[in-house]
Scaffold this motif. Sequence first.
Motif, short mmCIF file in Angstrom:
data_model
loop_
_atom_site.label_atom_id
_atom_site.label_comp_id
_atom_site.label_asym_id
_atom_site.label_seq_id
_atom_site.Cartn_x
_atom_site.Cartn_y
_atom_site.Cartn_z
N GLY A 135 18.76 22.52 66.99
CA GLY A 135 18.00 23.20 65.95
C GLY A 135 17.03 24.21 66.53
O GLY A 135 16.85 25.32 65.99
N ALA A 136 16.39 23.86 67.64
CA ALA A 136 15.45 24.77 68.29
C ALA A 136 16.17 26.00 68.84
O ALA A 136 15.70 27.13 68.71
CB ALA A 136 14.71 24.05 69.41
N ALA A 137 17.33 25.78 69.44
CA ALA A 137 18.11 26.91 69.97
C ALA A 137 18.55 27.84 68.86
O ALA A 137 18.46 29.07 68.97
CB ALA A 137 19.32 26.39 70.75
N GLY A 138 19.03 27.27 67.75
CA GLY A 138 19.47 28.08 66.63
C GLY A 138 18.34 28.85 65.99
O GLY A 138 18.50 30.01 65.60
N ALA A 139 17.17 28.23 65.88
CA ALA A 139 16.01 28.89 65.27
C ALA A 139 15.59 30.11 66.08
O ALA A 139 15.25 31.16 65.53
CB ALA A 139 14.85 27.91 65.15
N CYS A 140 15.62 29.99 67.40
CA CYS A 140 15.22 31.11 68.27
C CYS A 140 16.26 32.22 68.28
O CYS A 140 15.92 33.41 68.32
CB CYS A 140 15.01 30.62 69.69
N ASP A 141 17.52 31.85 68.23
CA ASP A 141 18.56 32.86 68.35
C ASP A 141 18.73 33.69 67.09
O ASP A 141 19.50 34.64 67.07
CB ASP A 141 19.90 32.19 68.73
N VAL A 190 14.83 37.33 71.36
CA VAL A 190 14.20 36.06 71.73
C VAL A 190 15.21 35.10 72.35
O VAL A 190 14.93 34.42 73.33
CB VAL A 190 13.54 35.39 70.50
N GLY A 191 16.41 35.05 71.79
CA GLY A 191 17.38 34.05 72.21
C GLY A 191 17.85 34.16 73.64
O GLY A 191 18.22 33.17 74.25
N LEU A 192 17.85 35.36 74.21
CA LEU A 192 18.39 35.56 75.55
C LEU A 192 17.69 34.68 76.58
O LEU A 192 18.32 34.20 77.52
CB LEU A 192 18.27 37.03 75.95
N ILE A 193 16.39 34.46 76.42
CA ILE A 193 15.65 33.59 77.32
C ILE A 193 15.45 32.20 76.71
O ILE A 193 15.63 31.18 77.36
CB ILE A 193 14.27 34.21 77.65
N ALA A 194 15.09 32.16 75.43
CA ALA A 194 14.72 30.89 74.81
C ALA A 194 15.89 29.92 74.70
O ALA A 194 15.72 28.72 74.93
CB ALA A 194 14.12 31.14 73.43
#
Length: 369
Positions: free
Chosen positions: A235-241, A246-250
């Motif tokens: 869920g955290a990965a999806g929220a950031c992407d 943001v997603g490239l690092i997070a």
Amino acid sequence: MKIIDQVYRTLNPETNPALQTAFERSAQQLPTVWLLGKTGAGKSSMIRALTGLDRVEVGSGFKPCTMTSQQYAYPTDTPVLAFMDTRGLAEADYDASADIANCESASHALLVVMKAEDPEQSQVLKALKQIKRSGRIRELLLVHSGIYQVHDELERQRCIRHNQQQVEEVWGGRVDALSVDFNAPEGLESNLQGLKDKLGQRLPIIRELFQDQGHNDAEEHNFQQLKSEVMWYAGAAGACDALPGVGLIAVPTVQLKMLHSLANQYGLEYTRRLLGEFAAAMGTGFGVQYASRLGLRQLAKFIPVWGQTIGGASAAVASYGYTYALGRAACMYFYRLKRGEPITHQELREHFKQAFEHILPVARDEKSH
């Protein structure tokens, strides 16, 4: 191994600030079950029945989320689902606007909970009228609770019909409903499974978390104990992407932190070597494929209009699914490693593929709202 070392140093899960952003954003978007009902209608009993937690655990877990409602996040430490309990219905000037907005930000199910023996539901009906007028929440589930407190069968059915009619008059049509009693006398059915089924149709994450599933072996049983944590990271990965740039690092940071936690729970020390061995076990082409797809998803989000809508949603779904599947594969790998049992590239990749396809309904539902 040099590439693994570089990734490990750059995205050290112990020090990277992207983690806090990821989990904060995910916590703001939890799929939410909105429980609308009078005090004493059985809302907390319903949460306890679903989660298997006791009265103290549930009672102490509620936190204010609006002026008139409180939220219970489940599981407490790695939340992937929320229950919102409206506690301000007794106030003459109760306004449902804030609660409606709170549920709008995530996929949700609206449950109207009415005790079968209580025909006085004016507070609930008033709130329901406002929810209906808003047009933002189109579907609800009516739960008739405490049904066996009405001992006579004919009277029980009359009470249920009365409350059903009240709700349908306000809602303007047929309303899906079921009857439950989580304090049912011995020999009588609580209908917990029926509730799980109804909720699972509205929120796939309910089915994933609470439906009883057979386990073929000890490894699958072990994974079930860790599933909600893996879903938390997903869920955290999806929220950031879902956010441009943001997603490239997070996303990789969240995934590395997940691997770190899972390795520790299998009694393994999380090191560069362990990470490298797991990457090698997944196959040489996996890392290249993963990196290229992650990069393309980030680029797509910068395309005007399309990138900020469809592109962002697709990236969020993909990262949720990939993170969950990565966690599932890692659990299999760590389990076998701890027991000294071999595992082939084909087995590990097949587990990854099956897990990705299995979790897609949850990922799509979470990221479509």
